[in-house]
Design an enzyme around this catalytic site. Structure first.
Site, PDB file in Angstrom:
ATOM      1  N   SER A 147       3.188   3.147  -2.845  1.00 13.97           N
ATOM      2  CA  SER A 147       2.387   4.342  -3.115  1.00 13.97           C
ATOM      3  C   SER A 147       0.992   4.149  -2.541  1.00 13.97           C
ATOM      4  CB  SER A 147       2.279   4.606  -4.621  1.00 13.97           C
ATOM      5  OG  SER A 147       1.346   5.624  -4.891  1.00 13.97           O
ATOM      6  N   TYR A 160      -0.589   2.356 -13.187  1.00 17.92           N
ATOM      7  CA  TYR A 160       0.453   2.649 -12.202  1.00 17.92           C
ATOM      8  C   TYR A 160       0.076   2.070 -10.842  1.00 17.92           C
ATOM      9  CZ  TYR A 160       3.120   5.407  -8.818  1.00 17.92           C
ATOM     10  OH  TYR A 160       3.907   5.799  -7.768  1.00 17.92           O
TER      11      TYR A 160
END
Length: 255
Positions: A147, A160
């Site tokens: 990501s 995250y």
């Protein structure tokens, strides 16, 4: 499971870890439209997983589900080994993960650890199992969904983001370890998915869609890329943000 040993050609057989992932299913649909015929969707048994397999079967693929739990690494070798025992796998797409809820997770260490265990620990275990199987068969690609959030911690999603940063570093190192073995490792760094009612943390940065990521994955496989950003404009942007002084970075309206 049929094998295709020319790793530069579109894959015929897919193993997807995280079989209900929107990005993974968009990628499977795209590859089925090319030449993929065998798909194994690995994930926790659920109606959603079975429905996903049914949708791929409707497109002409031999699609079946495989019981797999990212949080049970002791079972990874057995569960995934059964897939490779059916025949060679051309592409493994590691697409499982959880976003978590930053505000809640900061107050709940157990919930925060769940995010880390799923996105990082589970991926390390499954990634190593699949890497060894691909190396044993002498060909194949391992695509790992990282990501853009892993490039630099943001106040809005650092739990995250840190889990994805760990995964990203692991995937890069694994690619170096497998260089020259016939196994291709590709790290994909997508922006946040575009969706209605996106949280404030997504404002100020590019967004993307599962279909756009799937297109980039297919192109990356064709080019034998090692790192893919989606959209491509993220590469220079995140490079600049990564080196921005913290005092200035904290003032940016990106969460």
């Amino acid at each position: 499971m049929p094998a295709h040993k020319d790793a530069f050609s579109p894959p015929q057989s897919l193993l997807i870890l995280g079989g209900t992932s929107g990005i993974a299913l968009a990628t499977a649909r795209r590859l089925i439209a090319r030449r993929a015929r065998t798909v194994r969707l690995a994930g926790r048994p659920s109606p959603e997983l079975e429905e996903a397999a049914g949708q791929l079967r409707a497109l002409g693929a031999d699609a079946r589900t495989v019981a797999f739990d990212a949080l049970d690494p002791e079972a990874h070798e057995s569960a995934l080994g059964k897939v490779f025992a059916e025949g060679a796998v051309d592409l493994v797409l590691l697409a499982f993960g959880v976003l978590g809820d930053q505000a809640t997770d900061e107050r709940d260490p157990v919930a925060a650890a769940h995010v880390a265990r799923t996105n990082y620990t589970g991926a390390v275990s499954a990634g190593l199992v699949c890497a060894r199987a691909l190396q044993d068969q002498g060909h194949g690609s391992l695509v790992m969904l990282s990501s853009a959030s892993g490039e630099r911690a943001r106040r809005a999603d650092f739990i995250y983001g840190s889990s994805k940063a760990g995964l990203d570093t692991f995937a890069q190192g694994l690619g170096d370890a497998l260089h020259g073995t016939g196994v291709h490792v590709m790290v994909v760094r997508p922006a946040a998915l575009r969706r209605p009612g996106a949280p404030a943390r997504d404002r100020g940065l590019p967004t993307t869609t599962p279909e756009a990521v799937a297109t980039a994955i297919e192109l990356g496989l064709r080019r034998r890329s090692e790192t893919v950003w989606v959209p491509g404009t993220l590469r220079p942007l995140m490079s600049a943000l990564r080196h921005l002084p913290r005092a200035l970075y904290r003032r940016l309206p990106i969460g």
